[in-house]
Design a protein around this motif. Structure first.
Motif, PDB file in Angstrom:
ATOM      1  N   ILE A 111      11.706   0.645   5.380  1.00  0.00           N
ATOM      2  CA  ILE A 111      10.299   0.221   5.421  1.00  0.00           C
ATOM      3  C   ILE A 111      10.101  -0.798   4.371  1.00  0.00           C
ATOM      4  CG2 ILE A 111       7.823   1.236   5.234  1.00  0.00           C
ATOM      5  CD1 ILE A 111       8.598   3.869   6.415  1.00  0.00           C
ATOM      6  N   MET A 112      10.494  -0.301   3.252  1.00  0.00           N
ATOM      7  CA  MET A 112      10.296  -1.187   2.086  1.00  0.00           C
ATOM      8  C   MET A 112      10.977  -2.521   2.059  1.00  0.00           C
ATOM      9  SD  MET A 112       7.836  -0.089   0.370  1.00  0.00           S
ATOM     10  CE  MET A 112       6.682   1.552   0.676  1.00  0.00           C
ATOM     11  N   LEU A 113      12.329  -2.450   2.192  1.00  0.00           N
ATOM     12  CA  LEU A 113      13.061  -3.611   2.279  1.00  0.00           C
ATOM     13  C   LEU A 113      12.705  -4.630   3.167  1.00  0.00           C
ATOM     14  CD1 LEU A 113      16.736  -2.919   1.456  1.00  0.00           C
ATOM     15  CD2 LEU A 113      15.034  -3.652   0.022  1.00  0.00           C
ATOM     16  N   PRO A 114      12.269  -4.477   4.369  1.00  0.00           N
ATOM     17  CA  PRO A 114      11.805  -5.615   5.231  1.00  0.00           C
ATOM     18  C   PRO A 114      10.761  -6.272   4.699  1.00  0.00           C
ATOM     19  CG  PRO A 114      12.534  -3.870   6.593  1.00  0.00           C
ATOM     20  CD  PRO A 114      12.500  -3.264   5.296  1.00  0.00           C
ATOM     21  N   ALA A 170       5.372   7.710   5.994  1.00  0.00           N
ATOM     22  CA  ALA A 170       6.693   7.891   6.282  1.00  0.00           C
ATOM     23  C   ALA A 170       7.295   9.315   5.928  1.00  0.00           C
ATOM     24  CB  ALA A 170       7.479   6.584   5.794  1.00  0.00           C
ATOM     25  N   THR A 171       6.733   9.559   4.641  1.00  0.00           N
ATOM     26  CA  THR A 171       7.381  11.065   4.155  1.00  0.00           C
ATOM     27  C   THR A 171       6.754  12.207   4.970  1.00  0.00           C
ATOM     28  OG1 THR A 171       7.215  10.060   1.919  1.00  0.00           O
ATOM     29  CG2 THR A 171       7.082  12.362   1.949  1.00  0.00           C
ATOM     30  N   MET A 172       5.470  11.993   5.369  1.00  0.00           N
ATOM     31  CA  MET A 172       4.619  12.936   6.355  1.00  0.00           C
ATOM     32  C   MET A 172       5.667  13.039   7.640  1.00  0.00           C
ATOM     33  SD  MET A 172       0.584  12.623   5.594  1.00  0.00           S
ATOM     34  CE  MET A 172       0.201  13.928   6.931  1.00  0.00           C
ATOM     35  N   ASP A 173       6.082  11.841   7.950  1.00  0.00           N
ATOM     36  CA  ASP A 173       7.185  12.114   9.280  1.00  0.00           C
ATOM     37  C   ASP A 173       8.514  12.605   8.977  1.00  0.00           C
ATOM     38  OD1 ASP A 173       5.021  11.042  10.805  1.00  0.00           O
ATOM     39  OD2 ASP A 173       5.460   9.005  10.409  1.00  0.00           O
ATOM     40  N   GLY A 174       8.618  12.824   7.718  1.00  0.00           N
ATOM     41  CA  GLY A 174      10.100  13.715   7.462  1.00  0.00           C
ATOM     42  C   GLY A 174      10.862  12.515   6.922  1.00  0.00           C
ATOM     43  N   ALA A 175      10.633  11.395   6.486  1.00  0.00           N
ATOM     44  CA  ALA A 175      11.457  10.416   6.122  1.00  0.00           C
ATOM     45  C   ALA A 175      11.835  10.713   4.520  1.00  0.00           C
ATOM     46  CB  ALA A 175      11.017   9.044   6.250  1.00  0.00           C
ATOM     47  N   SER A 176      13.077  10.399   4.196  1.00  0.00           N
ATOM     48  CA  SER A 176      13.699  10.671   2.922  1.00  0.00           C
ATOM     49  C   SER A 176      13.009   9.283   2.106  1.00  0.00           C
ATOM     50  CB  SER A 176      14.901  10.982   2.660  1.00  0.00           C
ATOM     51  OG  SER A 176      15.805   9.923   3.322  1.00  0.00           O
ATOM     52  N   HIS A 177      13.575   9.625   0.771  1.00  0.00           N
ATOM     53  CA  HIS A 177      13.120   8.193  -0.217  1.00  0.00           C
ATOM     54  C   HIS A 177      13.941   7.090   0.185  1.00  0.00           C
ATOM     55  CE1 HIS A 177      10.304   9.870  -2.735  1.00  0.00           C
ATOM     56  NE2 HIS A 177      11.043  10.955  -3.126  1.00  0.00           N
ATOM     57  N   ALA A 178      15.348   7.256   0.564  1.00  0.00           N
ATOM     58  CA  ALA A 178      16.226   6.571   1.109  1.00  0.00           C
ATOM     59  C   ALA A 178      15.913   5.802   2.427  1.00  0.00           C
ATOM     60  CB  ALA A 178      17.951   6.953   0.991  1.00  0.00           C
ATOM     61  N   PRO A 211       1.032  -1.238  -0.150  1.00  0.00           N
ATOM     62  CA  PRO A 211      -0.018   0.111  -0.136  1.00  0.00           C
ATOM     63  C   PRO A 211       0.939   1.089  -0.027  1.00  0.00           C
ATOM     64  CG  PRO A 211      -0.019  -1.005   2.236  1.00  0.00           C
ATOM     65  CD  PRO A 211       0.980  -1.892   1.290  1.00  0.00           C
ATOM     66  N   ARG A 212       0.353   2.435  -0.872  1.00  0.00           N
ATOM     67  CA  ARG A 212       1.203   3.377  -0.937  1.00  0.00           C
ATOM     68  C   ARG A 212       0.987   4.332   0.369  1.00  0.00           C
ATOM     69  NH1 ARG A 212       3.197   5.020  -5.403  1.00  0.00           N
ATOM     70  NH2 ARG A 212       2.541   3.594  -7.471  1.00  0.00           N
ATOM     71  N   GLU A 213      -0.089   3.979   1.291  1.00  0.00           N
ATOM     72  CA  GLU A 213       0.098   4.842   2.469  1.00  0.00           C
ATOM     73  C   GLU A 213       1.295   4.697   3.453  1.00  0.00           C
ATOM     74  OE1 GLU A 213      -2.222   2.552   0.969  1.00  0.00           O
ATOM     75  OE2 GLU A 213      -3.729   4.233   0.776  1.00  0.00           O
ATOM     76  N   LEU A 214       1.854   3.639   3.164  1.00  0.00           N
ATOM     77  CA  LEU A 214       3.068   3.500   3.971  1.00  0.00           C
ATOM     78  C   LEU A 214       4.146   4.236   3.494  1.00  0.00           C
ATOM     79  CD1 LEU A 214       3.616  -0.493   3.716  1.00  0.00           C
ATOM     80  CD2 LEU A 214       2.777   0.805   5.957  1.00  0.00           C
ATOM     81  N   ASP A 215       4.542   4.598   2.272  1.00  0.00           N
ATOM     82  CA  ASP A 215       5.248   5.666   1.797  1.00  0.00           C
ATOM     83  C   ASP A 215       4.895   7.131   2.369  1.00  0.00           C
ATOM     84  OD1 ASP A 215       4.969   3.456   0.064  1.00  0.00           O
ATOM     85  OD2 ASP A 215       6.541   4.207  -1.167  1.00  0.00           O
ATOM     86  N   GLU A 216       3.446   7.350   1.995  1.00  0.00           N
ATOM     87  CA  GLU A 216       2.915   8.623   2.389  1.00  0.00           C
ATOM     88  C   GLU A 216       3.222   9.045   3.785  1.00  0.00           C
ATOM     89  OE1 GLU A 216      -1.033   8.551   1.102  1.00  0.00           O
ATOM     90  OE2 GLU A 216      -0.288   8.306  -1.104  1.00  0.00           O
TER      91      GLU A 216
END
Length: 292
Positions: free
Chosen positions: A201-204, A187-195, A180-185
């Motif tokens: 988040i994604m690799l695990p 994390a981005t709202m919390d200040g996480a970068s793409h890396a 789900p894209r909500e995971l990315d969104e």
């Protein structure tokens, strides 16, 4: 009494027609699969070490073929070369493929669709079709940078790594699309970068498809023969596939016992990798093919 016997007979016949035939087919499939393994094991333990004297059930057993394998050949060096090339190329291709798959799945940029179609189109042609062009390229590379040219594990490593990127990227992209894209969104709202989103988040979450692609890449690389046979000619630089082929290329009958012993040892790394990644295999194969 007759009625009971007739009922039992009908029950046995019904079981045989509905269920029993499946067991018969299963046993035949197992026997068909075990036959070459038993034959190779018998040849490896055959004291005479020849093809003509090998039987399915050996009359004697000896480990002399294993001793001759290490004494008369460079099997240990071939084994290390294969592990280095297969392990390194698999790890590098999985890492780069995961980065590319994440970009194709989560980001929108110019050339995204063309890039995906290009990767798919390239995979339609076997790599060995370009062997002449690759040979000419590496001839020049060997003159300029001998450390990554012919008869070096690093040159073959680069070649294998590039050949596996396309298919691995497609497999991983299908798995990334299921997240789900909500995971990315969030994390981005919390200040996480793409890396940070990718590594933390994604690799695990995509560990199953990483395990599957790593296993497939390792098996394909350690068993590859055609390209390695062209690029590796020195005895000390050969991989297992090339070195083992040389044992039976000229004297197939006399060296068959040594070849069989090497075959059994060659299967050890693949079995160990499969056992280490076994718990991810089923989920990775099923989930990665749902969307794409």
């Amino acid at each position: 009494m007759t009625t009971r016997q007739n009922a039992a007979g009908r029950g046995g016949s019904r079981w045989l027609t509905q269920v029993g035939w499946r067991h018969v087919v299963g046993l035949l499939a197992v026997a068909f699969s075990l036959f070459p393994i038993l034959f190779v094991l018998s040849a490896a333990l055959n004291p005479l070490g020849t093809l003509s004297s090998t039987e399915l059930l050996p009359t004697g057993a000896s480990l002399a073929n294993f001793g001759d394998l290490f004494e008369r050949t460079e099997f240990g060096r071939w084994f290390l070369n294969s592990l280095l090339i297969a392990g390194g190329a698999s790890f590098a291709s999985i890492f780069l493929s995961s980065l590319a798959a994440y970009a194709f799945s989560r980001m929108r940029f110019a050339g995204r669709r063309i890039g995906l179609l290009t990767l798919l189109l390239i995979q339609m042609f076997p790599q060995f079709l370009a062997i002449v062009a690759i040979f000419l390229i590496f001839t020049r590379v060997t003159d300029l940078w001998p450390s990554i040219g012919f008869n070096t594990p690093w040159g073959l490593f680069l070649l294998y790594m590039g050949g596996a990127l396309g298919m691995n990227t497609w497999l991983m992209k299908g798995f990334f699309d299921t997240l789900p894209r909500e995971l990315d969104e969030s994390a981005t709202m919390d200040g996480a970068s793409h890396a940070q989103v990718f590594f933390r988040i994604m690799l695990p979450l995509v560990a199953p498809i990483l395990a599957v692609t790593a296993l497939l890449s390792f098996i394909g690389t350690i068993n590859e023969f055609m390209i390695a046979n062209v690029f590796l000619t020195d005895t000390g630089s050969k991989t297992l596939a090339v070195g083992m082929f040389g044992l039976v290329a000229g004297e197939r009958n006399n060296n068959f016992g040594i070849f069989a012993a090497g075959t059994l040892l060659t299967a050890v790394p693949t079995v160990l990798v499969f056992q280490l990644l076994q718990r991810y295999i089923v989920s990775g194969l099923t989930a990665g093919a749902v969307k794409g």
